[in-house]
Design a protein around this motif. Structure first.
Motif, PDB file in Angstrom:
ATOM      1  N   VAL A 145     104.010  58.938  75.979  1.00 16.32           N
ATOM      2  CA  VAL A 145     103.105  58.404  77.126  1.00 16.32           C
ATOM      3  C   VAL A 145     103.918  59.221  78.408  1.00 16.32           C
ATOM      4  CG1 VAL A 145     102.627  56.509  78.732  1.00 16.32           C
ATOM      5  CG2 VAL A 145     102.376  56.276  76.106  1.00 16.32           C
ATOM      6  N   PHE A 146     105.232  59.135  78.386  1.00 16.79           N
ATOM      7  CA  PHE A 146     106.049  59.847  79.590  1.00 16.79           C
ATOM      8  C   PHE A 146     105.458  61.222  79.819  1.00 16.79           C
ATOM      9  CE2 PHE A 146     109.326  62.020  81.650  1.00 16.79           C
ATOM     10  CZ  PHE A 146     109.630  61.254  82.647  1.00 16.79           C
ATOM     11  N   MET A 147     105.506  61.924  78.748  1.00 17.90           N
ATOM     12  CA  MET A 147     105.112  63.420  78.766  1.00 17.90           C
ATOM     13  C   MET A 147     103.711  63.713  79.063  1.00 17.90           C
ATOM     14  SD  MET A 147     107.729  64.980  78.005  1.00 17.90           S
ATOM     15  CE  MET A 147     109.401  63.916  77.281  1.00 17.90           C
ATOM     16  N   VAL A 148     102.716  62.808  78.513  1.00 19.57           N
ATOM     17  CA  VAL A 148     101.311  62.944  79.143  1.00 19.57           C
ATOM     18  C   VAL A 148     101.090  62.456  80.497  1.00 19.57           C
ATOM     19  CG1 VAL A 148      99.101  61.979  78.872  1.00 19.57           C
ATOM     20  CG2 VAL A 148     100.230  62.581  76.758  1.00 19.57           C
ATOM     21  N   THR A 149     101.558  61.229  80.987  1.00 26.96           N
ATOM     22  CA  THR A 149     101.228  60.863  82.330  1.00 26.96           C
ATOM     23  C   THR A 149     102.108  61.490  83.540  1.00 26.96           C
ATOM     24  OG1 THR A 149     103.171  59.048  82.141  1.00 26.96           O
ATOM     25  CG2 THR A 149     100.626  58.413  81.467  1.00 26.96           C
ATOM     26  N   ARG A 150     103.468  62.007  83.110  1.00 29.08           N
ATOM     27  CA  ARG A 150     104.269  62.435  84.212  1.00 29.08           C
ATOM     28  C   ARG A 150     104.123  63.999  84.329  1.00 29.08           C
ATOM     29  NH1 ARG A 150     109.022  58.334  85.645  1.00 29.08           N
ATOM     30  NH2 ARG A 150     107.884  56.446  85.068  1.00 29.08           N
ATOM     31  N   LEU A 151     103.943  64.453  83.318  1.00 23.99           N
ATOM     32  CA  LEU A 151     103.900  66.121  83.229  1.00 23.99           C
ATOM     33  C   LEU A 151     102.372  66.791  82.828  1.00 23.99           C
ATOM     34  CD1 LEU A 151     107.116  66.670  80.672  1.00 23.99           C
ATOM     35  CD2 LEU A 151     106.811  66.489  83.213  1.00 23.99           C
ATOM     36  N   ILE A 152     101.435  65.980  82.776  1.00 25.87           N
ATOM     37  CA  ILE A 152     100.160  66.426  82.719  1.00 25.87           C
ATOM     38  C   ILE A 152      99.270  65.675  83.634  1.00 25.87           C
ATOM     39  CG2 ILE A 152      97.920  66.477  81.081  1.00 25.87           C
ATOM     40  CD1 ILE A 152     100.059  66.684  78.721  1.00 25.87           C
ATOM     41  N   ILE A 153      98.999  64.399  83.618  1.00 31.41           N
ATOM     42  CA  ILE A 153      98.304  63.743  84.572  1.00 31.41           C
ATOM     43  C   ILE A 153      98.759  63.909  86.075  1.00 31.41           C
ATOM     44  CG2 ILE A 153      97.203  61.604  85.277  1.00 31.41           C
ATOM     45  CD1 ILE A 153      97.077  60.818  82.324  1.00 31.41           C
ATOM     46  N   PHE A 154     100.103  63.579  86.128  1.00 32.60           N
ATOM     47  CA  PHE A 154     100.586  63.517  87.646  1.00 32.60           C
ATOM     48  C   PHE A 154     100.392  64.979  88.090  1.00 32.60           C
ATOM     49  CE2 PHE A 154     104.249  64.036  90.470  1.00 32.60           C
ATOM     50  CZ  PHE A 154     104.101  63.033  91.320  1.00 32.60           C
ATOM     51  N   PRO A 155     100.951  66.077  87.663  1.00 30.91           N
ATOM     52  CA  PRO A 155     100.818  67.320  88.237  1.00 30.91           C
ATOM     53  C   PRO A 155      99.346  67.814  88.505  1.00 30.91           C
ATOM     54  CG  PRO A 155     101.816  67.656  86.417  1.00 30.91           C
ATOM     55  CD  PRO A 155     101.778  66.238  86.558  1.00 30.91           C
TER      56      PRO A 155
ATOM     57  N   LEU B  65     108.188  65.165  90.561  1.00 33.40           N
ATOM     58  CA  LEU B  65     107.661  65.918  89.688  1.00 33.40           C
ATOM     59  C   LEU B  65     108.866  66.977  89.105  1.00 33.40           C
ATOM     60  CD1 LEU B  65     105.844  67.369  87.683  1.00 33.40           C
ATOM     61  CD2 LEU B  65     105.232  69.134  89.352  1.00 33.40           C
ATOM     62  N   PHE B  66     109.807  67.355  89.947  1.00 32.42           N
ATOM     63  CA  PHE B  66     110.905  68.078  89.411  1.00 32.42           C
ATOM     64  C   PHE B  66     111.957  66.953  88.622  1.00 32.42           C
ATOM     65  CE2 PHE B  66     110.229  71.184  93.136  1.00 32.42           C
ATOM     66  CZ  PHE B  66     109.712  72.156  92.280  1.00 32.42           C
ATOM     67  N   LEU B  67     112.048  65.857  89.131  1.00 30.03           N
ATOM     68  CA  LEU B  67     112.827  64.848  88.604  1.00 30.03           C
ATOM     69  C   LEU B  67     111.942  64.462  87.251  1.00 30.03           C
ATOM     70  CD1 LEU B  67     113.523  62.217  91.407  1.00 30.03           C
ATOM     71  CD2 LEU B  67     115.125  63.770  90.053  1.00 30.03           C
ATOM     72  N   HIS B  68     110.927  64.493  87.005  1.00 27.96           N
ATOM     73  CA  HIS B  68     110.060  64.128  85.765  1.00 27.96           C
ATOM     74  C   HIS B  68     110.466  65.423  84.657  1.00 27.96           C
ATOM     75  CE1 HIS B  68     106.635  62.012  88.010  1.00 27.96           C
ATOM     76  NE2 HIS B  68     107.883  61.246  87.737  1.00 27.96           N
ATOM     77  N   VAL B  69     110.645  66.625  85.267  1.00 31.50           N
ATOM     78  CA  VAL B  69     110.848  67.474  84.371  1.00 31.50           C
ATOM     79  C   VAL B  69     112.105  67.438  83.783  1.00 31.50           C
ATOM     80  CG1 VAL B  69     111.233  70.184  84.253  1.00 31.50           C
ATOM     81  CG2 VAL B  69     109.076  69.273  85.210  1.00 31.50           C
ATOM     82  N   PHE B  70     113.271  66.984  84.579  1.00 32.02           N
ATOM     83  CA  PHE B  70     114.577  66.792  84.191  1.00 32.02           C
ATOM     84  C   PHE B  70     114.655  65.766  83.192  1.00 32.02           C
ATOM     85  CE2 PHE B  70     118.510  64.246  85.008  1.00 32.02           C
ATOM     86  CZ  PHE B  70     119.317  65.310  84.779  1.00 32.02           C
ATOM     87  N   TRP B  71     114.122  64.602  83.656  1.00 26.99           N
ATOM     88  CA  TRP B  71     114.268  63.531  82.643  1.00 26.99           C
ATOM     89  C   TRP B  71     113.298  63.858  81.270  1.00 26.99           C
ATOM     90  CZ3 TRP B  71     113.519  60.161  87.360  1.00 26.99           C
ATOM     91  CH2 TRP B  71     114.923  59.917  87.821  1.00 26.99           C
ATOM     92  N   ALA B  72     112.310  64.513  81.254  1.00 32.24           N
ATOM     93  CA  ALA B  72     111.527  65.052  80.106  1.00 32.24           C
ATOM     94  C   ALA B  72     112.341  65.861  79.294  1.00 32.24           C
ATOM     95  CB  ALA B  72     110.296  65.786  80.488  1.00 32.24           C
ATOM     96  N   SER B  73     113.341  66.705  79.864  1.00 34.44           N
ATOM     97  CA  SER B  73     114.258  67.283  78.938  1.00 34.44           C
ATOM     98  C   SER B  73     115.170  66.762  78.149  1.00 34.44           C
ATOM     99  CB  SER B  73     114.978  68.525  79.713  1.00 34.44           C
ATOM    100  OG  SER B  73     115.784  68.074  80.772  1.00 34.44           O
ATOM    101  N   LEU B  74     115.742  65.550  78.985  1.00 33.22           N
ATOM    102  CA  LEU B  74     116.709  64.557  78.368  1.00 33.22           C
ATOM    103  C   LEU B  74     115.955  63.995  77.110  1.00 33.22           C
ATOM    104  CD1 LEU B  74     118.580  63.023  81.542  1.00 33.22           C
ATOM    105  CD2 LEU B  74     119.288  65.017  80.035  1.00 33.22           C
ATOM    106  N   ILE B  75     114.678  63.416  77.515  1.00 40.75           N
ATOM    107  CA  ILE B  75     113.904  62.743  76.400  1.00 40.75           C
ATOM    108  C   ILE B  75     113.579  63.524  75.185  1.00 40.75           C
ATOM    109  CG2 ILE B  75     111.571  61.503  76.067  1.00 40.75           C
ATOM    110  CD1 ILE B  75     111.760  60.638  78.813  1.00 40.75           C
TER     111      ILE B  75
END
Length: 183
Positions: A85-95, A127-137
């Motif tokens: 859900v994080f990847m879809v909402t914050r890396l696809i829907i958000f940007p 968005l940049f923070l999402h990419v950072f946290w997505a890498s950790l996840i």
């Protein structure tokens, strides 16, 4: 706003993690976006941004709750759903939907002004923070799938060894799943 304000102040009292500065920036940017969207009458986009962010936050907090309860299988399952859900909402829907709408469509009706640049800059910070946290996840998911997950990706090695109380609260039955305190 009071919730994110309390998070901004409580993060200073929490265990310092690798993403401490990022959390401060995140909470500051969120408070700024909330205030600005209200004052500039960007209520629709502000509400959509909150909805996109809160969707995965509920799952993360649920996974933490199951971790603390000792329900490791349920915790791990909810964490995998959270990651998706994080990847879809914050890396696809958000940007590709929300930022696209704030970046492109206003120019059809108005000349760019300070608020346009400021609001989009704050969205890009998130968005940049999402990419950072997505890498950790993704690192945690990779370790989870291959059985090498020992703790929270945001934690330093010294923290994991030095804080017995944090270790006790964040891990159950000697096996960590990376869901300790913090966002």
């Amino acid at each position: 706003m009071s919730f994110y304000g309390s998070l901004l102040f409580s993060v200073a009292a929490d265990v310092k993690r690798k993403d401490f500065k990022e959390q401060l920036v995140h909470h500051w940017a969120t408070l700024t976006l909330l205030s600005f969207s209200w004052c500039a009458n960007y209520i629709r986009i502000g509400t959509l941004v909150m909805l996109v962010h809160d969707t995965s936050d509920v799952l993360l907090e649920s996974a933490k709750m199951f971790n603390y309860a000792g329900w490791e299988t349920t915790c791990n399952s909810v964490f995998v759903v959270f990651a998706l859900v994080f990847m879809v909402t914050r890396l696809i829907i958000f940007p590709f939907w929300l930022i696209h709408c704030t970046w492109v469509y206003p120019l059809d009706q108005f000349e760019p002004f300070f608020g346009y640049y400021f609001f989009n800059a704050m969205l890009m910070v998130l968005l940049f923070l999402h990419v950072f946290w997505a890498s950790l996840i993704l690192r945690m998911v990779k370790k989870f799938l291959f059985g090498n997950l020992k703790g929270d990706e945001r934690s330093d090695e010294e923290e994991d060894e030095g804080s017995e109380e944090e270790y006790t609260h964040a891990y159950t039955n000697g096996s960590g799943n990376g869901l300790s305190n913090g966002h």
